[in-house]
Design a protein around this motif. Structure first.
Motif, PDB file in Angstrom:
ATOM      1  N   ILE A   1      11.413  -2.504   8.164  1.00 54.16           N
ATOM      2  CA  ILE A   1      11.221  -1.074   8.354  1.00 54.16           C
ATOM      3  C   ILE A   1      10.238  -0.882   9.503  1.00 54.16           C
ATOM      4  N   ALA A   2      10.620  -0.116  10.509  1.00 52.87           N
ATOM      5  CA  ALA A   2       9.765   0.151  11.667  1.00 52.87           C
ATOM      6  C   ALA A   2       9.464   1.645  11.720  1.00 52.87           C
ATOM      7  N   ILE A   3       8.170   1.982  11.701  1.00 55.16           N
ATOM      8  CA  ILE A   3       7.731   3.377  11.685  1.00 55.16           C
ATOM      9  C   ILE A   3       6.678   3.570  12.758  1.00 55.16           C
ATOM     10  N   SER A   4       6.744   4.688  13.445  1.00 51.93           N
ATOM     11  CA  SER A   4       5.713   4.986  14.443  1.00 51.93           C
ATOM     12  C   SER A   4       4.361   5.135  13.754  1.00 51.93           C
ATOM     13  N   LEU A   5       3.338   4.594  14.400  1.00 52.45           N
ATOM     14  CA  LEU A   5       2.002   4.616  13.815  1.00 52.45           C
ATOM     15  C   LEU A   5       1.500   6.047  13.701  1.00 52.45           C
ATOM     16  N   LEU A   6       1.055   6.411  12.496  1.00 51.91           N
ATOM     17  CA  LEU A   6       0.559   7.759  12.225  1.00 51.91           C
ATOM     18  C   LEU A   6      -0.960   7.741  12.089  1.00 51.91           C
ATOM     19  N   PRO A   7      -1.613   8.863  12.376  1.00 53.30           N
ATOM     20  CA  PRO A   7      -3.081   8.928  12.247  1.00 53.30           C
ATOM     21  C   PRO A   7      -3.519   9.130  10.804  1.00 53.30           C
ATOM     22  N   LEU A   8      -3.166   8.176   9.964  1.00 53.99           N
ATOM     23  CA  LEU A   8      -3.476   8.259   8.540  1.00 53.99           C
ATOM     24  C   LEU A   8      -4.455   7.161   8.159  1.00 53.99           C
ATOM     25  N   GLY A   9      -5.130   7.353   7.056  1.00 51.17           N
ATOM     26  CA  GLY A   9      -6.076   6.360   6.584  1.00 51.17           C
ATOM     27  C   GLY A   9      -6.631   6.757   5.230  1.00 51.17           C
ATOM     28  N   LYS A  10      -7.731   6.139   4.884  1.00 47.07           N
ATOM     29  CA  LYS A  10      -8.353   6.421   3.601  1.00 47.07           C
ATOM     30  C   LYS A  10      -8.850   7.864   3.567  1.00 47.07           C
ATOM     31  N   GLY A  11      -8.432   8.583   2.531  1.00 44.66           N
ATOM     32  CA  GLY A  11      -8.866   9.964   2.365  1.00 44.66           C
ATOM     33  C   GLY A  11      -7.922  10.996   2.937  1.00 44.66           C
ATOM     34  N   THR A  12      -6.799  10.560   3.550  1.00 46.57           N
ATOM     35  CA  THR A  12      -5.864  11.543   4.118  1.00 46.57           C
ATOM     36  C   THR A  12      -4.775  11.972   3.136  1.00 46.57           C
ATOM     37  N   LEU A  13      -4.619  11.265   2.025  1.00 45.60           N
ATOM     38  CA  LEU A  13      -3.577  11.605   1.049  1.00 45.60           C
ATOM     39  C   LEU A  13      -3.961  12.880   0.301  1.00 45.60           C
ATOM     40  N   VAL A  14      -3.103  13.892   0.369  1.00 41.48           N
ATOM     41  CA  VAL A  14      -3.360  15.173  -0.303  1.00 41.48           C
ATOM     42  C   VAL A  14      -2.196  15.592  -1.192  1.00 41.48           C
ATOM     43  N   TYR A  15      -1.116  14.813  -1.205  1.00 38.25           N
ATOM     44  CA  TYR A  15       0.049  15.200  -2.010  1.00 38.25           C
ATOM     45  C   TYR A  15       0.779  13.946  -2.470  1.00 38.25           C
ATOM     46  N   GLY A  16       1.181  13.942  -3.767  1.00 40.69           N
ATOM     47  CA  GLY A  16       1.916  12.805  -4.308  1.00 40.69           C
ATOM     48  C   GLY A  16       0.989  11.701  -4.795  1.00 40.69           C
ATOM     49  N   SER A  17       1.542  10.489  -4.863  1.00 37.94           N
ATOM     50  CA  SER A  17       0.806   9.366  -5.438  1.00 37.94           C
ATOM     51  C   SER A  17       1.070   8.093  -4.644  1.00 37.94           C
ATOM     52  N   ASP A  18       0.015   7.274  -4.507  1.00 38.17           N
ATOM     53  CA  ASP A  18       0.151   5.969  -3.864  1.00 38.17           C
ATOM     54  C   ASP A  18      -0.173   4.828  -4.824  1.00 38.17           C
ATOM     55  N   ASP A  19      -0.281   5.122  -6.114  1.00 33.77           N
ATOM     56  CA  ASP A  19      -0.560   4.084  -7.107  1.00 33.77           C
ATOM     57  C   ASP A  19       0.377   4.185  -8.316  1.00 33.77           C
TER      58      ASP A  19
ATOM     59  N   GLY B   1       1.832   6.702  -9.741  1.00 28.87           N
ATOM     60  CA  GLY B   1       1.666   7.822 -10.655  1.00 28.87           C
ATOM     61  C   GLY B   1       0.388   7.832 -11.448  1.00 28.87           C
ATOM     62  N   SER B   2      -0.471   6.847 -11.266  1.00 22.81           N
ATOM     63  CA  SER B   2      -1.743   6.866 -11.991  1.00 22.81           C
ATOM     64  C   SER B   2      -2.618   8.021 -11.522  1.00 22.81           C
ATOM     65  N   THR B   3      -2.610   8.279 -10.224  1.00 22.06           N
ATOM     66  CA  THR B   3      -3.338   9.408  -9.655  1.00 22.06           C
ATOM     67  C   THR B   3      -2.361  10.226  -8.813  1.00 22.06           C
ATOM     68  N   VAL B   4      -2.195  11.491  -9.168  1.00 24.54           N
ATOM     69  CA  VAL B   4      -1.262  12.369  -8.462  1.00 24.54           C
ATOM     70  C   VAL B   4      -2.072  13.455  -7.762  1.00 24.54           C
ATOM     71  N   HIS B   5      -1.832  13.613  -6.462  1.00 21.27           N
ATOM     72  CA  HIS B   5      -2.599  14.559  -5.647  1.00 21.27           C
ATOM     73  C   HIS B   5      -1.770  15.807  -5.358  1.00 21.27           C
ATOM     74  N   ALA B   6      -2.444  16.941  -5.376  1.00 20.08           N
ATOM     75  CA  ALA B   6      -1.883  18.224  -4.930  1.00 20.08           C
ATOM     76  C   ALA B   6      -3.064  19.133  -4.623  1.00 20.08           C
ATOM     77  N   SER B   7      -3.931  18.667  -3.730  1.00 18.79           N
ATOM     78  CA  SER B   7      -5.228  19.308  -3.515  1.00 18.79           C
ATOM     79  C   SER B   7      -5.255  20.254  -2.327  1.00 18.79           C
ATOM     80  N   ASP B   8      -4.217  20.254  -1.490  1.00 17.31           N
ATOM     81  CA  ASP B   8      -4.212  21.088  -0.293  1.00 17.31           C
ATOM     82  C   ASP B   8      -3.169  22.188  -0.450  1.00 17.31           C
ATOM     83  N   PRO B   9      -3.582  23.465  -0.543  1.00 22.58           N
ATOM     84  CA  PRO B   9      -2.612  24.547  -0.750  1.00 22.58           C
ATOM     85  C   PRO B   9      -1.555  24.641   0.353  1.00 22.58           C
ATOM     86  N   SER B  10      -1.940  24.381   1.604  1.00 26.46           N
ATOM     87  CA  SER B  10      -0.954  24.454   2.694  1.00 26.46           C
ATOM     88  C   SER B  10       0.106  23.374   2.541  1.00 26.46           C
TER      89      SER B  10
END
Length: 304
Positions: free
Chosen positions: A220-238, A240-249
């Motif tokens: 899988i080849a994906i263009s590098l995105l400006p993401l990192g620790k603390g940028t996740l605001v929706y969904g889960s990366d573990d 389903g142990s922790t589910v995010h929906a913290s940003d209204p926009s």
């Protein structure tokens, strides 16, 4: 014999010291490679002569033999990240090009076609190197530690993020199913691409993506995105142990995209002690607010 040869050969001009001068019109096709060889060419070639200096050192007019140069095999040299192409920046700029007129839509599509074609070519070129070096100790494109539970080794080269579609964590039921999931990831991004194209006002973004199939493996080849620790605001990366929906926009953008795909929102969360969270899409989808302030959606395989 030597006297006879000397009498037949034309006399060569000499300088005041008695040394024979070089005649540029004379040919030297019969010169011997061995200066000690008693051949007539030894006496006719001025380049084979030697003389002694006043100190008794021996000087020679023979040209020095060049040492052979060892040519190293050409290898795929990793490019520095700061010199690599900004795939994500170019892609997001093209995606936001105006589409009011036919000419504007054509220009946007042509720009998008040129960028995606070049991205696929570069991803294929680098992906073949990565797959060819599997099992090798010395790699021109070394793996990186990017975290995550799914997928195999991960790589970053020329601002393109690579990940093997293999079932290392035993989540898919085999490598074949992991490869199919990678195909679904591409289909999921296409669905969000349709939403972004139909609603240009929606400030939702997605990465460029390509699949590299080579020697029985899939990358899988994906263009590098400006993401990192603390940028996740929706969904889960573990899972389903922790589910995010913290940003209204971001919540509103994902809801609007889900409506266009006929996806209904549902409560998510696998830890009984934690309240469940309403998500429009699969639990393990990821929505990020990047370091550039833009909203990105990734991990879209379960959408389709």
């Amino acid at each position: 014999v030597m006297d006879d040869l000397a009498s037949r050969s034309p006399a060569r001009p000499t300088d005041s010291s008695g040394y024979t001068l070089h005649d540029p019109t004379a040919t030297n096709s019969a010169a011997s490679s061995d200066p000690a060889s008693p051949s007539p060419s030894q006496h006719s070639s001025p380049q084979r002569r030697s003389r002694s200096t006043s100190k008794g050192s021996q000087l020679s007019s023979r040209r020095p033999v060049a040492k052979p140069v060892k040519h190293q095999p050409r290898r795929h040299t990793p490019a520095r990240r700061e010199n690599a192409r900004d795939w994500n920046g170019e892609f997001q700029r093209i995606m936001r090009m105006p589409q009011a007129t036919l000419d504007e839509r054509v220009e946007r599509l042509l720009s998008l076609q040129a960028l995606s074609t070049q991205f696929a070519k570069d991803a294929t070129r680098i992906g073949k190197v990565i797959i060819s070096e599997m099992g090798s100790i010395h790699k021109t494109v070394p793996p990186i530690n990017a975290g995550g539970q799914a997928g195999g080794e991960k790589y970053l080269h020329e601002n393109i993020f690579f990940k093997f579609a293999v079932d290392v964590a035993k989540l898919y039921g085999g490598d074949e199913q992991a490869m199919k999931a990678a195909g679904h990831e591409l289909k999921g991004l296409r669905a969000y691409y349709q939403f972004i194209t139909q609603e240009p006002s929606a400030q939702l973004n997605m990465p460029l993506m390509a699949l590299v199939n080579y020697r029985g493996y899939r990358l899988i080849a994906i263009s590098l995105l400006p993401l990192g620790k603390g940028t996740l605001v929706y969904g889960s990366d573990d899972a389903g142990s922790t589910v995010h929906a913290s940003d209204p926009s971001m919540n509103d953008l994902m809801r609007r995209a889900a409506v266009s795909m006929n996806i209904k929102g549902h409560l998510c969360g696998t830890v009984p002690s934690r309240p469940q969270t309403l998500i429009y899409g699969p639990t393990d989808i990821e929505g990020h607010r990047g370091h550039d302030g833009k909203y990105y959606v990734v991990d879209t395989a379960p959408v389709v």
